[in-house]
Scaffold this motif. Structure first.
Motif, mmCIF file in Angstrom:
data_model
loop_
_atom_site.group_PDB
_atom_site.id
_atom_site.type_symbol
_atom_site.label_atom_id
_atom_site.label_comp_id
_atom_site.label_asym_id
_atom_site.label_seq_id
_atom_site.Cartn_x
_atom_site.Cartn_y
_atom_site.Cartn_z
ATOM 1 N N ARG A 273 17.096 24.846 8.600
ATOM 2 C CA ARG A 273 17.456 26.091 7.925
ATOM 3 C C ARG A 273 16.782 26.181 6.551
ATOM 4 O O ARG A 273 16.310 27.246 6.142
ATOM 5 C CB ARG A 273 18.980 26.194 7.769
ATOM 6 C CG ARG A 273 19.730 26.293 9.095
ATOM 7 C CD ARG A 273 21.129 26.881 8.907
ATOM 8 N NE ARG A 273 21.871 26.251 7.821
ATOM 9 C CZ ARG A 273 22.670 25.202 7.954
ATOM 10 N NH1 ARG A 273 22.817 24.635 9.155
ATOM 11 N NH2 ARG A 273 23.319 24.697 6.919
ATOM 12 N N GLY B 62 23.288 27.404 13.405
ATOM 13 C CA GLY B 62 23.759 28.737 13.036
ATOM 14 C C GLY B 62 22.761 29.823 13.369
ATOM 15 O O GLY B 62 22.185 29.846 14.470
ATOM 16 N N ASP B 63 22.491 30.714 12.400
ATOM 17 C CA ASP B 63 21.619 31.855 12.676
ATOM 18 C C ASP B 63 20.147 31.466 12.795
ATOM 19 O O ASP B 63 19.309 32.302 13.154
ATOM 20 C CB ASP B 63 21.794 32.935 11.608
ATOM 21 C CG ASP B 63 21.334 32.486 10.228
ATOM 22 O OD1 ASP B 63 20.992 31.296 10.059
ATOM 23 O OD2 ASP B 63 21.319 33.331 9.312
ATOM 24 N N ARG C 189 20.424 21.291 8.916
ATOM 25 C CA ARG C 189 20.337 21.798 7.538
ATOM 26 C C ARG C 189 18.881 21.848 7.078
ATOM 27 O O ARG C 189 18.464 22.789 6.396
ATOM 28 C CB ARG C 189 21.153 20.922 6.585
ATOM 29 C CG ARG C 189 22.652 21.085 6.750
ATOM 30 C CD ARG C 189 23.437 20.131 5.852
ATOM 31 N NE ARG C 189 23.373 20.494 4.441
ATOM 32 C CZ ARG C 189 24.088 19.881 3.496
ATOM 33 N NH1 ARG C 189 24.913 18.884 3.814
ATOM 34 N NH2 ARG C 189 23.984 20.248 2.231
ATOM 35 N N ARG D 26 23.743 23.180 18.088
ATOM 36 C CA ARG D 26 23.630 24.639 18.098
ATOM 37 C C ARG D 26 24.504 25.257 17.002
ATOM 38 O O ARG D 26 24.071 26.149 16.274
ATOM 39 C CB ARG D 26 24.033 25.187 19.473
ATOM 40 C CG ARG D 26 23.912 26.711 19.586
ATOM 41 C CD ARG D 26 24.371 27.193 20.946
ATOM 42 N NE ARG D 26 23.472 26.760 21.992
ATOM 43 C CZ ARG D 26 22.343 27.382 22.308
ATOM 44 N NH1 ARG D 26 21.967 28.463 21.626
ATOM 45 N NH2 ARG D 26 21.592 26.934 23.290
ATOM 46 N N ASN D 27 25.730 24.763 16.883
ATOM 47 C CA ASN D 27 26.629 25.293 15.853
ATOM 48 C C ASN D 27 26.084 25.029 14.454
ATOM 49 O O ASN D 27 26.184 25.877 13.558
ATOM 50 C CB ASN D 27 28.021 24.680 16.004
ATOM 51 C CG ASN D 27 28.710 25.113 17.283
ATOM 52 O OD1 ASN D 27 28.400 26.181 17.838
ATOM 53 N ND2 ASN D 27 29.640 24.301 17.770
ATOM 54 N N ALA D 28 25.530 23.835 14.244
ATOM 55 C CA ALA D 28 25.009 23.484 12.919
ATOM 56 C C ALA D 28 23.773 24.311 12.562
ATOM 57 O O ALA D 28 23.542 24.617 11.387
ATOM 58 C CB ALA D 28 24.680 21.996 12.860
ATOM 59 N N ASN E 16 23.662 17.109 11.813
ATOM 60 C CA ASN E 16 23.843 18.017 10.678
ATOM 61 C C ASN E 16 22.649 17.982 9.729
ATOM 62 O O ASN E 16 22.242 19.010 9.182
ATOM 63 C CB ASN E 16 25.126 17.676 9.923
ATOM 64 C CG ASN E 16 26.364 18.053 10.711
ATOM 65 O OD1 ASN E 16 26.369 19.045 11.444
ATOM 66 N ND2 ASN E 16 27.421 17.261 10.577
#
Length: 641
Positions: A540, A633-634, A537, A629-631, A533
């Motif tokens: 991103r 996100g876009d 983060r 992959r889920n963490a 995570n």
């Protein structure tokens, strides 16, 4: 650094156990007192006064040899225990050792000549009672403000609680008052190095060596400063010289340090031999095992893997050794295709390393929001023309493990560009202006940049050019600063060096994040990389900041997609050089032939022709990477924008 509340709780528990043992001894319950001291030693093995109390117990039992052993350990840990020295002097006389008795008596006499407060503060400091020691010292300095011994000890305390600015200030005062105070000058050199002032640190070490050229501590300090400056060749012989007469534990360190220098300078076979020699001196030395794996091209034998697994699982293994071993085993198992077991070791090592980390992702996100609020189009328009006009610096920014070492090596293969290292000056300037978050090293108050004047911006730019001159040795017109974290400081860089080149090396997020998850970084660097995570983060946040810089400084940063360079090296190099305003040179395509020092984990990889393995390595771990992959996100697709 340990939390103050945790430290105080530990001190209270320690003192309570010591008082319990003292009370038991006072009531002649000596076996119970010794049992309590054993419990105390298990929890706090470096607490000197427990050994002093053990000496008292053995004296009352009439066991002089055991008392001597305990008291010797007490004064080894804490040389400022008058009671221990006094008991040793008496015991040595009783056991017929007048020479040792005289030495102990001399130590008692020396301590008696010092102010009581200094002796007490030294004793508290030796037992890591920093707060109490500082209180004693500050009270004493209130009446004897120029006492260099008190000032020196206070500086050590401030250094040990991570207040290196105050430590530097105090030590500079000590050396003004007593220029020949060598212990203080040695500490001053250490603090300068901690404050990322390696040239000044080396100069201090040279002053010490002029007085005592064979002092091993001074030579090591000189070597550390050389390494920080990127001068690796001199330390190879220096560490070889120190190996003569070194005991096993020291030899393990010296072999490791020498191997690191050999690695950086491209002498891989010799580096491997020294890493192996380090392990011969200390078989479970986690950092030496990890350093072999961190060559990236080294392959462990099945016997090596078995040895590392045993060491990693051993309950007595220290946390950092366990972490180093976990990353090394993960890499070793990855190389033999056992991806599931490899992932387990990577994640176990990451979890332990994360538990020791102070990283707080919300600090990074808040910092990004503040930077976007402050650095607007209007902000830069009002400050057009600020800074030093020299175009020499080339900043390569991005995330770690993004391919920046490859881009640096390509550019450093150009006749007009010199590669240096990951320089720390820009981060230091940001900290001076804005303060630094103690946990995440990010700017605390970016609003301070609103108060920067045109004159200050120009001075900072010129200061950067002057301070980095020591890293430039080839006389080329351009030089590279490859500190990836400088993406936070692009606004500051543009203000103080408006003609510098800025390159953002961007790597596909799954590959980049996975590469970070399986990489252990030195000391407290890149602490956001030890959790799925956290790294997601951070990636991103990085995209958000880079998008902002493009919006307020359009076209200012040259974007270099790592995958595009790897998949088509000819076109990738051509576009890179055009973006930097450099003419094409064929040598940039033969970057792997360029001989230079490279300090990053990719050093051995960029000494080989380019390969595509890094593009798809993460797919071997796809069954375990869905949370990543889920963490992300876009960011999975947005990174291309």
């Amino acid at each position: 650094m340990m939390n103050a509340d945790v430290m105080n709780t530990g001190v209270s528990e320690r003192e309570a156990l010591l008082r319990e043992a003292q009370n038991l001894r006072a009531h002649q319950r000596l076996p119970e007192a010794l049992h309590t001291l054993a419990r105390l030693q298990a929890a706090y093995p470096r607490f000197s006064r427990l050994y002093q109390e053990r000496g008292h117990c053995h004296i009352q039992q009439g066991n002089a040899p055991a008392a001597i052993d305990a008291l010797r350990e007490a004064v080894r840990l804490n040389p400022t225990l008058p009671a221990s020295w006094d008991m040793l002097a008496q015991l040595f006389r009783l056991t017929g050792d007048p020479a040792q008795a005289a030495t102990a008596a001399q130590r008692v006499a020396t301590l008696q000549q010092l102010p009581t407060e200094i002796v007490v503060a030294n004793s508290l400091y030796a037992d890591a009672d920093f707060e109490l020691a500082e209180d004693v010292l500050r009270a004493y300095l209130g009446k004897d403000g120029d006492n260099v011994g008190a000032l020196h000890l206070l500086a050590r305390i401030r250094r040990d609680v991570a207040d290196v600015d105050e430590a530097e200030r105090l030590l500079s005062i000590v050396l003004e008052l007593a220029p020949d105070y060598h212990a203080a000058r040695f500490d001053y050199a250490m603090v300068l190095l901690q404050k990322q002032k390696p040239l000044a640190a080396r100069q201090e070490a040279q002053r010490l060596l002029a007085r005592d050229p064979d002092n091993r501590d001074y030579l090591k300090q000189y070597g550390a400063a050389c390494l920080a400056l990127g001068d690796h060749e001199p330390v190879i012989d220096l560490y070889g010289r120190l190996l003569s007469g070194a005991i096993a534990a020291e030899a393990a360190d010296l072999r490791l340090w020498r191997a690191n220098a050999l690695k950086v300078t491209g002498r891989q076979a010799e580096a491997i031999a020294d890493y192996r020699a380090s392990l011969a001196a200390r078989p479970d030395y986690g950092v030496a095992w990890f350093s072999l794996s961190n060559l990236k091209t080294y392959r462990f034998s099945h016997e090596d893997i078995a040895r590392m697994r045993v060491a990693e699982a051993r309950p007595a293994t220290h946390d950092m050794d366990r972490i180093y071993l976990g990353f090394a085993i993960g890499k070793a198992l990855e190389d033999v295709g056992d991806y599931e077991a490899s992932w387990q070791y990577y994640m176990r090592a990451n979890a332990l390393r994360r538990s020791l980390s102070r990283w707080r992702p919300e600090v990074a996100q808040d910092c990004a929001q503040n930077l976007k609020r402050i650095f607007t189009t209007e902000f830069f328009a009002a400050r057009s023309g600020w800074g030093a006009s020299d175009p020499a610096p080339v900043f390569i920014v991005g995330l770690p493990r993004s391919g920046s070492t490859l881009i640096e090596q390509i550019l450093a293969s150009h006749s007009k560009v010199e590669g240096t290292q990951e320089l720390t000056e820009i981060g230091r300037y940001a900290a001076e202006l804005c303060g630094r978050d103690p946990d995440c090293d990010l700017p605390l108050e970016p609003d301070a940049l609103l108060r920067l004047t045109a004159g200050q911006a120009r001075e900072l730019g010129e200061r950067f050019l002057n301070e980095t001159r020591t890293y430039r040795r080839l006389g080329r017109p351009f030089f590279i600063d490859k500190m990836p974290n400088n993406f936070w400081h692009i606004g500051l860089i543009h203000l103080i060096l408006p003609r510098a080149t800025l390159i953002d090396v961007r790597r596909e997020p799954m590959a980049c994040a996975f590469s970070n998850l399986k990489q252990l970084f030195g000391t407290t660097n890149q602490e956001f990389t030890y959790g799925v995570n956290d790294i997601a983060r951070y990636y991103r946040t990085y995209l958000d900041i880079m998008q902002h810089w493009e919006a307020v400084l359009p076209g200012r940063v040259v974007r270099v997609p790592y995958e595009a360079v790897v998949e088509d090296i000819d076109s990738g190099v051509q576009r890179l050089l055009e973006g930097c305003g450099l003419p094409f040179e064929p040598g940039c395509l033969r970057f792997h032939d360029t001989q230079r020092s490279i300090r990053t984990p990719s050093s051995e990889q960029v000494r080989q022709p380019i390969g595509r393995e890094g593009l798809t390595q993460w797919q071997n771990y796809a069954p375990w990477l869905e949370p990543l992959r889920n963490a992300l996100g876009d960011a999975i697709t947005r990174y291309r924008n």
